[in-house]
Design an enzyme around this catalytic site. Structure first.
Site, short mmCIF file in Angstrom:
data_model
loop_
_atom_site.label_atom_id
_atom_site.label_comp_id
_atom_site.label_asym_id
_atom_site.label_seq_id
_atom_site.Cartn_x
_atom_site.Cartn_y
_atom_site.Cartn_z
N HIS A 77 56.32 36.31 27.19
CA HIS A 77 56.75 37.63 27.62
C HIS A 77 55.95 38.51 27.66
O HIS A 77 55.08 38.88 26.45
CB HIS A 77 58.27 37.85 27.20
CG HIS A 77 58.29 37.82 25.73
ND1 HIS A 77 57.99 39.12 25.29
CD2 HIS A 77 58.81 37.31 24.64
CE1 HIS A 77 58.12 39.09 23.99
NE2 HIS A 77 58.50 37.99 23.57
N ASP A 79 56.84 42.09 27.62
CA ASP A 79 57.61 43.46 27.18
C ASP A 79 57.69 43.18 25.58
O ASP A 79 57.38 42.16 24.95
CB ASP A 79 59.07 43.23 27.50
CG ASP A 79 59.84 42.02 27.28
OD1 ASP A 79 59.56 41.01 27.21
OD2 ASP A 79 61.05 42.12 26.97
N ASP A 108 54.61 40.02 18.51
CA ASP A 108 55.79 39.36 19.65
C ASP A 108 55.22 40.40 20.76
O ASP A 108 56.03 41.42 20.95
CB ASP A 108 57.10 39.76 18.87
CG ASP A 108 58.09 39.11 19.61
OD1 ASP A 108 57.85 38.33 20.55
OD2 ASP A 108 59.40 39.27 19.38
N GLU A 138 62.18 39.99 28.20
CA GLU A 138 62.79 38.93 27.08
C GLU A 138 63.43 39.54 26.05
O GLU A 138 64.40 38.92 25.39
CB GLU A 138 61.44 38.20 26.74
CG GLU A 138 61.72 37.07 25.91
CD GLU A 138 62.01 37.15 24.18
OE1 GLU A 138 62.51 36.33 23.70
OE2 GLU A 138 61.90 38.16 23.83
N GLU A 139 63.25 40.68 25.54
CA GLU A 139 63.74 41.38 24.25
C GLU A 139 65.04 42.08 24.62
O GLU A 139 65.62 42.69 23.68
CB GLU A 139 62.69 42.56 23.85
CG GLU A 139 61.41 41.95 23.54
CD GLU A 139 61.40 41.25 22.46
OE1 GLU A 139 62.36 40.75 21.68
OE2 GLU A 139 60.30 40.70 21.79
N GLU A 167 55.23 32.37 21.94
CA GLU A 167 55.74 32.77 20.82
C GLU A 167 55.09 32.81 19.37
O GLU A 167 54.58 31.85 19.06
CB GLU A 167 57.44 32.39 20.58
CG GLU A 167 58.34 32.64 21.66
CD GLU A 167 58.69 34.21 21.51
OE1 GLU A 167 58.23 34.99 20.58
OE2 GLU A 167 59.74 34.55 22.49
N HIS A 345 58.89 42.90 15.53
CA HIS A 345 59.56 44.03 15.55
C HIS A 345 59.66 45.03 14.50
O HIS A 345 60.18 45.71 14.52
CB HIS A 345 61.20 43.53 15.85
CG HIS A 345 61.50 42.83 17.00
ND1 HIS A 345 62.59 42.22 17.45
CD2 HIS A 345 60.62 42.06 17.96
CE1 HIS A 345 62.59 41.62 18.49
NE2 HIS A 345 61.24 41.37 18.79
#
Length: 371
Positions: A77, A79, A108, A138-139, A167, A345
């Site tokens: 992903h 984003d 991430d 995705e988030e 990932e 994150h």
């Protein structure tokens, strides 16, 4: 009237993969704002004649059509969660001498995206046909997920015999993933002035029984295809109360159950309802896990090739990832990418640059093997 200059990426095939990771991170793409990066990715991939480039919204797919016997999917992903002063990226040396790339998305999962972009361009004759998927949203809420949208609208775009999701796994292989269930467990009471609390029934106090059951709960460790998955059942939110001088007439404890991929979603729901028997319970989110599929010959070949470069042995993925979407299609899938998932994150998100390079080497070793 002037217009903004479109964001661009360096040549995918010739750029250093760490420089490419920094460039991908430096194009901000918080969920819902991926268009600039998706545009740059699409343009950069289209420069390579061996790739067919497809697009749906801010999801970009590039694929080879070499007539190979098998097709593999490599997905990631584009984003990120919101930026906290950590874009543009920078490099720094840790106390142990490790050089790290700092910034939002380095873990991430734009490090993994950069690895995929580089190899998509550089490997013109891979041993199998490859579909490279770069998707949005995705988030955020599952119904917005770009990979889920591709599965619904263009299932042929993501079809394959094995999927690798980039990932963060700290450069190791993590097979499958746990399932996840969220539910609201509720109590009710009767309001009253807090100065005359005996006239009411306190719903927050009544929630103590819910917390007692959680404290007494013993999560399982479950062996699935040779990997041991740790389960968990935890309160993640408690809400209740009307005003600071009123007895609350309702309380909701939101719980999250992470369950082994050998458990079906229906079994997971039945288990949680049994744990909280006697309470009102409403399931708000439920997604099954994915078995690791290590007994699949293609998966075994991936494991052999990658661990030959990285060392170590496959482990379980405790969290839920989009490998579960491939599992629903009957496609075995693994997680493999640079970055410590514990730093995903985080405001101090950072990834060792050698890990990005090693993941690129390992994935290249597998895809180019025998080609």
């Amino acid at each position: 009237m002037s217009t903004a200059t479109p964001a661009t990426l360096p040549d995918l095939a010739t750029a250093d993969v760490v420089d490419l990771a920094a460039a991908v991170c430096d194009i901000a793409s918080v969920s819902g704002g991926e268009t600039a990066l998706a545009d740059a990715v699409a343009v950069a991939l289209a420069a390579h004649a061996h790739l067919e480039v497809l697009r749906d919204g801010d999801a970009v797919v590039a694929r080879t059509s070499l007539g190979r016997e098998r097709r593999v999917v490599v997905a990631g992903h584009i984003d990120t969660v919101p930026i906290k002063g950590n874009v543009p990226t920078w490099r720094a040396v840790a106390d142990d001498g490790t050089e790290e790339l700092w910034g939002r998305g380095t873990v991430d999962m734009k490090g993994g995206v950069a690895v995929a972009l580089h190899l998509a361009a550089a490997l013109t004759e891979p041993r199998w046909d490859v579909t490279w998927v770069f998707y949005d949203h995705e988030e955020v809420a599952s119904e917005l997920n770009g990979l889920g949208r591709l599965v619904r609208l263009h299932p042929d775009w993501v079809a394959g015999d094995l999927a690798v999701l980039g990932e963060p796994t700290a450069g190791g292989i993590e097979g499958g993933c746990n399932g996840t269930l969220r539910a609201e467990v509720s109590t009710t009471g009767r309001t009253a002035h807090s100065a005359r609390g005996w006239r009411g029934v306190n719903a927050v106090h009544a929630a103590a029984g819910i917390l007692d059951r959680l404290n007494e709960y013993e999560p399982r460790e479950v062996d699935v295809d040779g990997l041991v998955y740790r389960e968990g059942l935890n309160a993640v939110r408690v809400t209740g109360g009307i005003a600071d001088n009123m007895i609350p007439d309702s309380c909701v404890v939101t719980v999250n159950y992470r369950f082994a991929p050998s458990t079906t979603p229906a079994q997971a729901e039945a288990h949680v309802r049994e744990v909280f028997a006697g309470y009102d319970l409403r399931v708000t989110d439920l997604a099954g896990g994915a078995r690791p599929g290590l007994d699949d010959p293609l998966v075994a070949g991936f494991v052999d090739a990658v661990t030959g470069v990285t060392g170590g042995a496959p482990g379980p993925k405790y969290g839920w990832t989009d490998v579960a979407r491939f599992a629903e299609l009957g496609v075995p899938a693994v997680n493999f990418g640079p970055g410590d998932p514990m730093l995903a994150h985080a405001d101090d998100e950072r990834c060792p640059v050698d890990q990005i390079r090693t993941c690129a080497l390992a994935l290249r070793a597998w895809l180019a093997q025998g080609a």
